[in-house]
Design a protein around this motif. Structure first.
Motif, short mmCIF file in Angstrom:
data_model
loop_
_atom_site.label_atom_id
_atom_site.label_comp_id
_atom_site.label_asym_id
_atom_site.label_seq_id
_atom_site.Cartn_x
_atom_site.Cartn_y
_atom_site.Cartn_z
N SER A 44 0.81 -1.20 0.00
CA SER A 44 0.00 0.00 0.00
C SER A 44 0.86 1.26 0.00
CB SER A 44 -0.89 0.01 1.24
OG SER A 44 -0.06 0.00 2.40
N HIS A 45 2.12 1.10 0.06
CA HIS A 45 2.97 2.26 0.27
C HIS A 45 3.95 2.41 -0.88
CE1 HIS A 45 6.56 4.00 2.66
NE2 HIS A 45 5.90 4.96 2.06
N ARG A 46 3.83 3.47 -1.60
CA ARG A 46 4.70 3.71 -2.74
C ARG A 46 5.83 4.65 -2.33
NH1 ARG A 46 2.19 5.33 -8.48
NH2 ARG A 46 0.95 3.53 -7.88
N GLU A 47 7.06 4.26 -2.64
CA GLU A 47 8.21 5.13 -2.35
C GLU A 47 8.74 5.68 -3.66
OE1 GLU A 47 10.38 2.30 0.55
OE2 GLU A 47 11.61 4.12 0.41
N ALA A 48 8.37 6.88 -3.98
CA ALA A 48 8.80 7.46 -5.24
C ALA A 48 10.19 8.08 -5.09
CB ALA A 48 7.79 8.54 -5.67
N PRO A 49 10.91 8.28 -6.19
CA PRO A 49 12.21 8.95 -6.12
C PRO A 49 12.04 10.31 -5.45
CG PRO A 49 11.84 8.10 -8.33
CD PRO A 49 10.57 7.89 -7.57
N LEU A 50 13.05 10.70 -4.67
CA LEU A 50 12.92 11.97 -3.95
C LEU A 50 14.19 12.78 -4.05
CD1 LEU A 50 11.11 13.67 -2.09
CD2 LEU A 50 12.23 12.57 -0.15
N ILE A 51 15.26 12.21 -3.52
CA ILE A 51 16.50 12.97 -3.49
C ILE A 51 17.18 12.79 -4.83
CG2 ILE A 51 18.49 13.48 -2.09
CD1 ILE A 51 15.95 13.29 -0.50
N ASP B 216 17.70 4.21 -11.65
CA ASP B 216 16.65 3.90 -10.67
C ASP B 216 15.39 4.69 -10.95
OD1 ASP B 216 16.88 6.33 -8.29
OD2 ASP B 216 18.59 6.00 -9.64
N GLU B 217 15.55 5.93 -11.47
CA GLU B 217 14.36 6.72 -11.81
C GLU B 217 13.63 6.09 -12.99
OE1 GLU B 217 16.15 10.46 -12.72
OE2 GLU B 217 16.22 11.11 -10.63
N ALA B 248 16.93 -1.73 -19.12
CA ALA B 248 17.83 -0.72 -18.58
C ALA B 248 18.33 -1.06 -17.18
CB ALA B 248 17.13 0.64 -18.54
N ALA B 249 17.53 -1.78 -16.42
CA ALA B 249 17.87 -2.09 -15.03
C ALA B 249 17.58 -3.55 -14.76
CB ALA B 249 17.06 -1.20 -14.09
N PRO B 250 18.43 -4.45 -15.20
CA PRO B 250 18.12 -5.87 -15.24
C PRO B 250 17.77 -6.49 -13.90
CG PRO B 250 20.12 -5.43 -16.49
CD PRO B 250 19.76 -4.16 -15.80
#
Lengths: 581, 445
Positions: A44-51, B216-217, B248-250
């Motif tokens: 239920s928890h999405r960790e999106a890119p941040l830094i 990673d993005e 791209a990110a195997p």
């Protein structure tokens, strides 16, 4: 109410249980290890890119200088996407296609752009879904079919109004290594375009012209200057936009004789979106995400808590933010230096830094507290323009276009007596680290370099020579000077050693130690001479009376300073640092 | 009614815990080592990787710098934040402890006005499901640096999980106004998705993908583009996104999860089981373990399914013993494969901590498992209140309605039909339960 579930509440039978236990042990311990280390995330928890940094839109440097080979024109070089490793494999560094890349020019001093140039990009991606590689064979020309990922730019101009297209062109691709691009010079030459109405443009990769041992900033974190001397940015590339324009195109009223001073900064804007219904597409005004005028303002002047805010600020607002102003009038760095080196920090308020960073240097430059400008010389403030507007202190690079390129550029710029150098605009070869550190210690006001810091970061020149002609920046990749187009072979062998005091071939042929190589540059009627009277005559010939008058006054002021500086420098010169000029 | 396999209720705890703790200690080191190597192991030798791994580069540069200048609080904070991301990307939770260490060092060096460390500590708290704590850190960071896009990101993430949709929406909008880019666009996409605006959510993810400059993005964007397609039943579209991401990110665990799901949906059950097996060995996330167990159960491999549920149960108990709560997943596990009373206890505990659509759904399902469907109904409706198109929520609503008598049969059928129309592959186990239930309801009606 009992559950009406079926009777499938099976308990594994003995043998199965044992097997399960054994098979489960590894998985169990793995699962448990995840507990020991911390919680794993749930669905239920999405960790999106941040830094995540956003390097494609981050300004790294801006340069502005009168073109050494054409003093009726000015050259701007603006760089983005720094720290590209040249030999890190087939990686490439695209320009953002949902962003505006701007070079802004304020020529009447009100901190708003009078003229703006803008790049926007589009991508043509022929890679399909099969590959991430952007070329499938050597690329020998811009339209080589092996180049699968291409970018094109549109250059537009705005003059007190809307944007108009000037020219379109193709971006010279990232340098993905010799196997992919055997001769970047060819691509670079194909990418240079002439502009209608005069001028040139190049958009592509370049060797990062900034030279510095960034470890000098360790000072701010308890380090010291003992271990410096290595160009941290050697052999890294950047995305470059070089733009050369006639002086009439950028000066107020198109009259560089009356209005020689221009203020320059670059910025990047990205289109955003809104969450309101129907607005998820590119909507609204673009957001300014990065901005740069004088180098090192972010490193030397602003604290961490202000950097983000500053990136979103337009120059006309700078002086309205007390915290920003305070960092100029009461800077942190001199106190740190006092703590470490015992050099007394100059007394505040630092109106000399206000002159350098916020108003430009002139006798009549406005200060924020109404006192007289401490650096009493007319150099690069908009007050010197006849058709100036309401002067608004703001952070930007200021260039006096009437000060013509010098025969022997000095890497310490104005502090070295070379009026064409930083903080009067910025040339590729100006050692802004050393200059900025000295300036923040008051050297511009006293005319004396600070002894303990005289060696600076001990990186006095770029690792690769610059060029004598547009676009002046060196080719990307780990190239030696021998590959630099336009540089005579003789310079290549002389200039190849890094850390020497070559001013780069950007000046008018004055490379140290190589003797008087015939210069391609025609600006100086007299050969390599640093005599002020000769320079004055040259200015008089080129720039008209007004230019002579105040250039002369500046020369007198700095002549007195320079003598003192030279005496000091002789005392402090270290073995690997020889000065010219 | 159809149902799922259940385990016994709690075995003797103390002895189990001792053994389990001993195992954990013994194998922690080797597992960490394996986990750290895993991303390399997955990369086929010689494949050029043209999308740079800027995350690894950032970590390496920060470490190098800190060796030289150990007093740099800002770089300690940046390193800590990078470790938080690395934990997710690598699937190795050992990085959380490292993140904590780096961030603590940063605050030690700079106790006041350290917005960067506050952001990192907030991101770490979110990762550990301490959403209220994360919110506190976000507010601290914003006090020090009001223009911080990242601090707004931490706030948005925490507020979403706490059920404070107003704050979450405002924080994401603020990110979009401060610095549009991957972080802002991906969160905008989630906001839109939660409100059922799927097409716009996809557009936002495509904006994010366009702005991505790091492996990673890119992997994240492709995975969630895949998830969006998957959620609408677009299996082939989802597959394309997962595979493009894996090119791209195997080794990316999330993308491998996507690939495994697609195999199951395509009926390639043995391959799907193998894929889930490898995935859960390496990255035993609760979601993956649960899905693996349910896949095994739907394939008729009951003992193996039960061992997965047992594993997950152990994991949950240890989490609880350590004070890190993930009661949503624990409640769902107990509801479907454990003790319904326990499920209700866990879900109510979670509900008391945060009233979000996620905890509403978990409590509704737990109450359903305990036979309290009349209480479950308003909660499952709350779970759908924002408008999210979610086959699982529709399925659960349908199952709850199915228990509430003939008057609700029509709605039950509609909800279950809707679930299967939205995404017929939403769960190999529960989709087939849904189909059997529909048959029953239609036969009885």
């Amino acid at each position: 109410m009992p559950s009406s579930r079926s009777s499938r509440r099976a308990r594994p039978a003995g043998r199965v249980a044992a097997a399960v236990a054994v098979a489960g042990t590894i998985a169990l311990s793995t699962a448990l290890a995840s507990v020991g280390g911390g919680v794993a995330t749930a669905s239920s928890h999405r960790e999106a890119p941040l830094i995540s940094a956003d390097p494609a839109v981050d300004n790294t440097d801006v340069y502005a200088f009168v073109s050494p080979d054409d003093p009726n024109s000015v050259t701007f070089v603006a760089n983005w996407f720094g720290l590209q490793e040249p030999n890190g494999g087939p990686t490439f560094y695209p320009w953002a296609t949902d962003a505006n890349y701007d070079i802004n020019i304020d020529n009447d001093g009100n901190a708003r752009p009078n003229v703006g140039y803008r790049l926007t990009f589009r991508t043509e991606d022929r890679r399909g879904n099969d590959t991430f590689l952007y070329n499938n064979g050597p690329v020998t020309s811009l339209d080589d079919e092996n180049l699968l990922f291409r970018q094109y730019y549109t250059l537009s101009v705005a003059r007190n109004g809307g944007w108009e297209k000037v020219v379109e062109g193709q971006v010279a691709p990232s340098h993905a290594g010799k196997a992919s691009i055997p001769d970047y010079g060819d691509l670079r030459d194909q990418a240079i375009k002439d502009l209608p109405g005069g001028g040139k443009v190049y958009v592509g990769a370049a060797e990062d012209p900034f030279f510095a041992d960034l470890r000098v900033f360790d000072l701010l974190y308890g380090g010291d200057l003992a271990e410096v001397g290595q160009d941290t940015l050697a052999a890294t590339n950047v995305n470059t936009w070089a733009l050369q324009l006639p002086l009439a195109a950028v000066t107020a009223n198109g009259d560089p004789a009356r209005n020689p001073v221009i203020g320059v900064w670059s910025d990047t804007e990205r289109y955003s979106m809104q969450l309101s219904p129907g607005k998820a597409t590119r909507t609204g005004d673009p957001v300014q995400v990065s901005r740069l005028g004088n180098p090192l303002v972010n490193e030397v002047v602003l604290p961490a808590g202000l950097k983000d805010a500053f990136n979103g600020l337009t120059p006309s607002k700078d002086a309205t933010i007390p915290e920003v102003v305070a960092r100029v009038t009461d800077p942190e760095l001199p106190k740190l230096i006092e703590g470490i080196y015992g050099v007394p920090a100059p007394a505040g308020p630092r109106n000399d830094l206000v002159e350098i960073f916020l108003t430009g240097i002139a006798k009549g430059a406005p200060t924020l507290d109404g006192s007289a400008a401490p650096i009493q010389a007319d150099l690069n403030s908009h007050v010197l323009n006849a058709d100036k507007g309401q002067i608004q202190p703001s952070e930007m690079l200021r260039l006096n276009t009437s000060i013509k390129p010098t025969a022997e550029p000095n890497r310490l710029g104005v502090l070295g007596g070379d009026l064409q150098g930083f903080p009067n605009g910025r040339r590729l070869g100006d050692d802004v680290i050393d200059i900025s550190v000295q300036a923040v210690e008051g050297a511009a006001q006293t005319g004396k370099l600070v002894d303990a810091l005289a060696a600076g970061d001990k990186v006095d020149a770029n690792d690769v020579d610059f060029l004598t002609q547009f676009p002046y920046v060196a080719l990307p990749g780990n190239v030696t000077a021998a590959d630099a187009v336009g540089a005579p072979a003789k310079l290549a062998s002389d200039g190849a050693t890094s850390g020497s005091s070559t001013e780069g071939a950007q000046g008018s042929g004055g490379t140290a130690g190589s003797g008087a190589e015939t210069s391609e540059v025609e600006v100086q009627p007299t050969a390599a001479s640093s005599d002020w009277t000769n320079d004055l005559m040259a200015l008089g010939l080129a720039g008209g009376l007004g230019a002579v008058v105040f250039a002369g006054a500046v020369a007198m002021w700095f002549r007195r300073r320079r003598a003192a500086v030279r005496a000091n420098r002789a005392a402090f010169a270290r073995g690997d640092s020889t000065e010219t000029g | 009614m159809a149902s799922t396999a259940h385990l016994d209720t709690a075995p003797s705890r103390p002895g189990r815990l001792l053994l389990v703790a001993a195992l954990a200690v013994l194998l922690l080191v080797s597992v960490i080592a394996a986990g750290l190597d895993d991303s390399n192991r997955e990369t086929p030798a010689g494949t050029p990787q043209p999308v740079p791994d800027r995350l690894a580069a950032t970590i390496a540069q920060a470490q190098e710098r800190l060796r030289r200048v150990p007093g740099d609080a800002g770089t300690w904070a940046a390193l800590g934040s990078a470790y938080v991301v690395q934990a997710r990307v690598s699937g190795n939770p050992a990085y959380y402890a490292q993140a904590q260490g780096a961030l603590d060092r940063s605050t030690q060096l700079q106790p006041t006005g350290n917005a960067a460390a506050a952001v990192g500590l907030g991101a770490l708290a979110n990762a550990r499901h301490d959403f209220a704590v994360a919110r506190g850190y976000a507010e601290q960071a914003l006090a020090g640096n009001p223009a911080s896009m990242e601090a707004n990101g931490v706030l948005a993430d925490a507020a979403t999980q706490l059920g404070d949709t107003t704050t979450a929406t405002a924080a994401v909008q603020r990110m979009l106004e401060l610095r549009p880019g991957v972080a802002a666009f991906t969160r905008a996409s989630y906001e839109l998705e939660l409100h059922g605006r799927v097409d716009e959510a996809r557009v936002a993810l495509e904006r994010a993908l366009g702005a991505a400059t790091s492996r990673d993005e890119l992997a994240f964007c492709q995975y969630y583009l895949g998830e969006l397609a998957w959620g609408g039943g677009g299996v082939e579209q989802a597959r394309a996104h997962y595979e493009r991401g894996l090119a791209a990110a195997p080794g990316d665990p999330a993308l491998l999860h996507g690939r495994a799901k697609v195999l199951a949906a395509a009926g390639r059950v043995d391959e799907a089981i193998t894929a889930y097996d490898r995935l859960t060995q390496r990255v035993p996330l609760p979601q993956y373990l649960l899905e693996y167990g349910e896949l095994l159960e739907s394939a008729g491999r009951l003992p193996d399914a039960l061992s997965q549920y047992r594993l997950l149960g152990e994991q949950q108990r240890l989490h609880a013993a350590q004070g890190s709560a993930d009661d949503v997943t624990a409640a769902l596990l107990a509801a479907d494969h454990g003790d319904p009373a326990e499920a209700v206890r866990l879900a109510e505990a979670e509900w008391s901590r945060r009233q979000s659509i996620f905890s509403a759904e978990a409590l509704a399902w737990a109450l359903h498992a305990a036979g309290r469907d009349a209480e479950a109904l308003p909660l499952i409706e709350q779970a759908g209140a924002l408008g999210r198109r979610d086959a699982t929520v529709d399925y659960r609503r349908g199952m709850i309605l199915a228990r509430l008598g003939p008057a609700r049969t029509g709605e039950a059928i509609a909800a279950l039909d809707e679930a299967l129309a939205t995404n017929p592959h939403f769960s190999p186990l529960h989709a087939s339960i849904a189909r059997r239930t529909l048959e029953t309801l239609r036969g009885a009606g």
